[in-house]
Design a protein around this motif. Structure first.
Motif, PDB file in Angstrom:
ATOM      1  N   LEU A 153       0.833  -1.201   0.000  1.00 24.10           N
ATOM      2  CA  LEU A 153       0.000   0.000   0.000  1.00 24.10           C
ATOM      3  C   LEU A 153       0.872   1.257   0.000  1.00 24.10           C
ATOM      4  CD1 LEU A 153      -2.977   1.084   0.271  1.00 24.10           C
ATOM      5  CD2 LEU A 153      -2.550   1.201   2.726  1.00 24.10           C
ATOM      6  N   SER A 154       1.925   1.239   0.796  1.00 25.58           N
ATOM      7  CA  SER A 154       2.804   2.403   0.910  1.00 25.58           C
ATOM      8  C   SER A 154       3.507   2.713  -0.400  1.00 25.58           C
ATOM      9  CB  SER A 154       3.849   2.183   2.003  1.00 25.58           C
ATOM     10  OG  SER A 154       3.250   1.920   3.247  1.00 25.58           O
ATOM     11  N   GLN A 155       3.779   1.684  -1.185  1.00 18.26           N
ATOM     12  CA  GLN A 155       4.548   1.873  -2.419  1.00 18.26           C
ATOM     13  C   GLN A 155       3.700   2.362  -3.599  1.00 18.26           C
ATOM     14  OE1 GLN A 155       6.401  -1.981  -2.806  1.00 18.26           O
ATOM     15  NE2 GLN A 155       7.610  -1.680  -0.945  1.00 18.26           N
ATOM     16  N   LEU A 156       2.385   2.427  -3.413  1.00 25.18           N
ATOM     17  CA  LEU A 156       1.536   2.931  -4.495  1.00 25.18           C
ATOM     18  C   LEU A 156       1.758   4.433  -4.686  1.00 25.18           C
ATOM     19  CD1 LEU A 156      -1.832   1.116  -3.633  1.00 25.18           C
ATOM     20  CD2 LEU A 156      -0.314   0.611  -5.557  1.00 25.18           C
ATOM     21  N   PRO A 157       1.520   4.942  -5.894  1.00 25.03           N
ATOM     22  CA  PRO A 157       1.590   6.402  -6.099  1.00 25.03           C
ATOM     23  C   PRO A 157       0.359   7.066  -5.486  1.00 25.03           C
ATOM     24  CG  PRO A 157       0.899   5.309  -8.122  1.00 25.03           C
ATOM     25  CD  PRO A 157       1.212   4.210  -7.148  1.00 25.03           C
ATOM     26  N   TRP A 158       0.563   7.905  -4.476  1.00 22.87           N
ATOM     27  CA  TRP A 158      -0.544   8.471  -3.710  1.00 22.87           C
ATOM     28  C   TRP A 158      -0.811   9.928  -4.099  1.00 22.87           C
ATOM     29  CZ3 TRP A 158      -3.916   6.821   0.106  1.00 22.87           C
ATOM     30  CH2 TRP A 158      -3.758   5.501   0.542  1.00 22.87           C
ATOM     31  N   ILE A 159      -2.096  10.247  -4.164  1.00 22.20           N
ATOM     32  CA  ILE A 159      -2.553  11.636  -4.239  1.00 22.20           C
ATOM     33  C   ILE A 159      -3.218  11.934  -2.903  1.00 22.20           C
ATOM     34  CG2 ILE A 159      -4.074  13.266  -5.410  1.00 22.20           C
ATOM     35  CD1 ILE A 159      -3.875  11.301  -7.852  1.00 22.20           C
ATOM     36  N   MET A 160      -2.748  12.973  -2.235  1.00 25.38           N
ATOM     37  CA  MET A 160      -3.203  13.264  -0.875  1.00 25.38           C
ATOM     38  C   MET A 160      -3.963  14.587  -0.817  1.00 25.38           C
ATOM     39  SD  MET A 160      -2.132  11.069   1.522  1.00 25.38           S
ATOM     40  CE  MET A 160      -0.891   9.791   1.792  1.00 25.38           C
ATOM     41  N   ARG A 161      -4.954  14.655   0.092  1.00 28.95           N
ATOM     42  CA  ARG A 161      -5.527  15.947   0.477  1.00 28.95           C
ATOM     43  C   ARG A 161      -4.521  16.684   1.356  1.00 28.95           C
ATOM     44  NH1 ARG A 161     -10.841  17.340   0.676  1.00 28.95           N
ATOM     45  NH2 ARG A 161      -9.922  19.291   1.420  1.00 28.95           N
ATOM     46  N   GLU A 162      -4.716  17.997   1.485  1.00 30.10           N
ATOM     47  CA  GLU A 162      -3.796  18.824   2.257  1.00 30.10           C
ATOM     48  C   GLU A 162      -3.945  18.563   3.758  1.00 30.10           C
ATOM     49  OE1 GLU A 162      -7.601  21.111   2.458  1.00 30.10           O
ATOM     50  OE2 GLU A 162      -6.622  19.766   1.050  1.00 30.10           O
ATOM     51  N   GLN A 163      -2.884  18.867   4.497  1.00 34.62           N
ATOM     52  CA  GLN A 163      -2.964  18.833   5.955  1.00 34.62           C
ATOM     53  C   GLN A 163      -4.052  19.810   6.407  1.00 34.62           C
ATOM     54  OE1 GLN A 163      -1.490  16.975   8.123  1.00 34.62           O
ATOM     55  NE2 GLN A 163       0.289  16.090   7.098  1.00 34.62           N
ATOM     56  N   GLY A 164      -4.864  19.379   7.370  1.00 36.06           N
ATOM     57  CA  GLY A 164      -5.936  20.231   7.865  1.00 36.06           C
ATOM     58  C   GLY A 164      -7.302  19.822   7.357  1.00 36.06           C
ATOM     59  N   SER A 165      -7.347  19.064   6.262  1.00 38.90           N
ATOM     60  CA  SER A 165      -8.646  18.591   5.777  1.00 38.90           C
ATOM     61  C   SER A 165      -9.105  17.412   6.628  1.00 38.90           C
ATOM     62  CB  SER A 165      -8.557  18.185   4.303  1.00 38.90           C
ATOM     63  OG  SER A 165      -7.922  16.928   4.159  1.00 38.90           O
ATOM     64  N   GLY A 166     -10.425  17.263   6.774  1.00 41.45           N
ATOM     65  CA  GLY A 166     -10.954  16.143   7.534  1.00 41.45           C
ATOM     66  C   GLY A 166     -10.609  14.810   6.882  1.00 41.45           C
ATOM     67  N   THR A 167     -10.606  14.778   5.550  1.00 39.21           N
ATOM     68  CA  THR A 167     -10.241  13.550   4.831  1.00 39.21           C
ATOM     69  C   THR A 167      -8.820  13.135   5.177  1.00 39.21           C
ATOM     70  OG1 THR A 167     -11.757  14.025   3.004  1.00 39.21           O
ATOM     71  CG2 THR A 167      -9.917  12.554   2.532  1.00 39.21           C
ATOM     72  N   ARG A 168      -7.904  14.095   5.189  1.00 41.17           N
ATOM     73  CA  ARG A 168      -6.509  13.779   5.504  1.00 41.17           C
ATOM     74  C   ARG A 168      -6.373  13.318   6.949  1.00 41.17           C
ATOM     75  NH1 ARG A 168      -1.438  15.206   3.394  1.00 41.17           N
ATOM     76  NH2 ARG A 168       0.133  14.149   4.673  1.00 41.17           N
ATOM     77  N   GLN A 169      -7.083  13.948   7.857  1.00 42.92           N
ATOM     78  CA  GLN A 169      -7.016  13.532   9.262  1.00 42.92           C
ATOM     79  C   GLN A 169      -7.498  12.097   9.429  1.00 42.92           C
ATOM     80  OE1 GLN A 169      -8.775  16.430  12.027  1.00 42.92           O
ATOM     81  NE2 GLN A 169      -8.339  18.052  10.572  1.00 42.92           N
ATOM     82  N   THR A 170      -8.599  11.749   8.741  1.00 40.51           N
ATOM     83  CA  THR A 170      -9.138  10.389   8.834  1.00 40.51           C
ATOM     84  C   THR A 170      -8.156   9.382   8.249  1.00 40.51           C
ATOM     85  OG1 THR A 170     -11.406  11.192   8.696  1.00 40.51           O
ATOM     86  CG2 THR A 170     -11.041   8.879   8.142  1.00 40.51           C
ATOM     87  N   LEU A 171      -7.566   9.716   7.102  1.00 39.41           N
ATOM     88  CA  LEU A 171      -6.600   8.806   6.469  1.00 39.41           C
ATOM     89  C   LEU A 171      -5.370   8.628   7.352  1.00 39.41           C
ATOM     90  CD1 LEU A 171      -5.536   7.114   4.109  1.00 39.41           C
ATOM     91  CD2 LEU A 171      -4.660   9.237   3.099  1.00 39.41           C
ATOM     92  N   ASP A 172      -4.824   9.728   7.864  1.00 31.53           N
ATOM     93  CA  ASP A 172      -3.631   9.628   8.715  1.00 31.53           C
ATOM     94  C   ASP A 172      -3.890   8.732   9.922  1.00 31.53           C
ATOM     95  OD1 ASP A 172      -2.417  11.348   6.961  1.00 31.53           O
ATOM     96  OD2 ASP A 172      -2.296  13.050   8.337  1.00 31.53           O
ATOM     97  N   ALA A 173      -5.067   8.889  10.541  1.00 28.58           N
ATOM     98  CA  ALA A 173      -5.404   8.075  11.715  1.00 28.58           C
ATOM     99  C   ALA A 173      -5.552   6.605  11.332  1.00 28.58           C
ATOM    100  CB  ALA A 173      -6.688   8.591  12.354  1.00 28.58           C
TER     101      ALA A 173
END
Length: 296
Positions: free
Chosen positions: A187-207
């Motif tokens: 999973l880590s090695q896939l090419p990722w497109i991320m939302r910015e820090q501070g978005s709820g989506t990014r917070q949920t993914l990080d957790a």
């Protein structure tokens, strides 16, 4: 102190211009000047420095403007309460929404609310979860719907709607198994497109990644994007994989623009929250919006 004069003063303060203040208030420039002069005479102090075409507030002007904003707010609240006595809900309501709520949830809420309370002037502003929470804390937004609890102790965060993220990928991504031993590395090695820090989506993914034992430093995003719609367009264009709300991904998945990847070890469930300031007045327009949301 004449409220009309205070309105003229506040508009000059905000625009730094007598002529522009007159245009906004539909008053002549001499009338605006007369209002300011009358205030200065009443207070026995100068409120503005006139430097040619430049208008700058004095220290006394700064103090008066701070009180003006409170005065205008209290007058609006008084008017709203008096209208409420006659079963009228009116005034202005500024609603903030993080990306997903602003696009997929709030418009339908506003449609129901506006039909029930047509005298309320509505303003919808967007931003990420952190930005909307900050605006509610500052008082520039009355109520927000965001993708995580607000990180301010003075704000009330009310669970509103359950959601989950889904991992989406371009249709031409080579098959990859994200189950069984070593799935975290794959999973880590896939090419990722991320939302910015501070978005709820990014917070949920990080957790979710942290719970699965995946450190963010193991992932090098190919792109950071600031809206879910742009994320999905980038995925459809073949740039990489992304975690997005099921609400946003649904139409892309249904028309085959992207594919969903099953990741059993990644729990990306979350809730949306209605947030408002717990120490500020629940004026009728806000109170009835919370009721429309099912929060009171």
């Amino acid at each position: 102190m004449d409220v009309r004069r205070l309105h003229a003063f506040a508009k000059v303060y905000e625009l730094r211009s007598f002529s522009r203040a007159g245009e906004e208030l539909l008053l002549s420039q001499p009338t605006i000047s007369a209002h300011i002069s009358a205030l200065e005479d009443e207070l026995d102090t100068q409120l503005f420095d006139r430097l040619g075409r430049t208008v700058l507030p004095t220290q006394a002007g700064d103090v008066l403007y701070r009180y003006c904003t409170t005065i205008f707010t209290q007058l609006d609240h008084a008017k709203a309460d008096i209208m409420a006595l006659s079963q009228r809900v009116a005034g202005e309501l500024v609603i903030g929404g993080s990306t997903i709520p602003a696009h997929y949830i709030i418009p339908r809420l506003i449609a129901r609310y506006a039909a029930a309370y047509p005298e309320v002037r509505l303003d919808l502003t967007g931003g990420d979860t952190s930005e909307i929470a900050q605006k509610v804390a500052e008082g520039t937004v009355h109520v927000g719907i965001i993708g995580a609890p607000a990180p301010y102790p003075e704000l009330v965060s009310l669970p509103f709607l359950d959601d989950s993220l889904v991992l989406v990928a371009p249709t031409n991504l080579p098959p990859v198994s994200l189950d069984g031993p070593g799935w975290q590395d794959r999973l880590s090695q896939l090419p990722w497109i991320m939302r910015e820090q501070g978005s709820g989506t990014r917070q949920t993914l990080d957790a979710a990644l942290a719970r699965a034992g995946i450190e963010m430093r193991m992932i090098a995003p190919v792109l950071v994007v600031h809206t879910s719609l742009a994320v999905l367009e980038c995925v459809e264009a073949g740039l990489g994989v992304a975690a997005v709300s099921t609400l946003a991904a649904r139409s892309y998945l249904e028309r085959g623009g992207v594919v969903g990847l099953d990741v059993p070890g990644l729990d990306m469930r979350r809730s949306f929250y209605v947030v408002h300031h717990g120490k500020r007045y629940l004026f009728p327009a806000l109170r009835y919006f919370l009721k429309t949301c099912g929060c009171v």
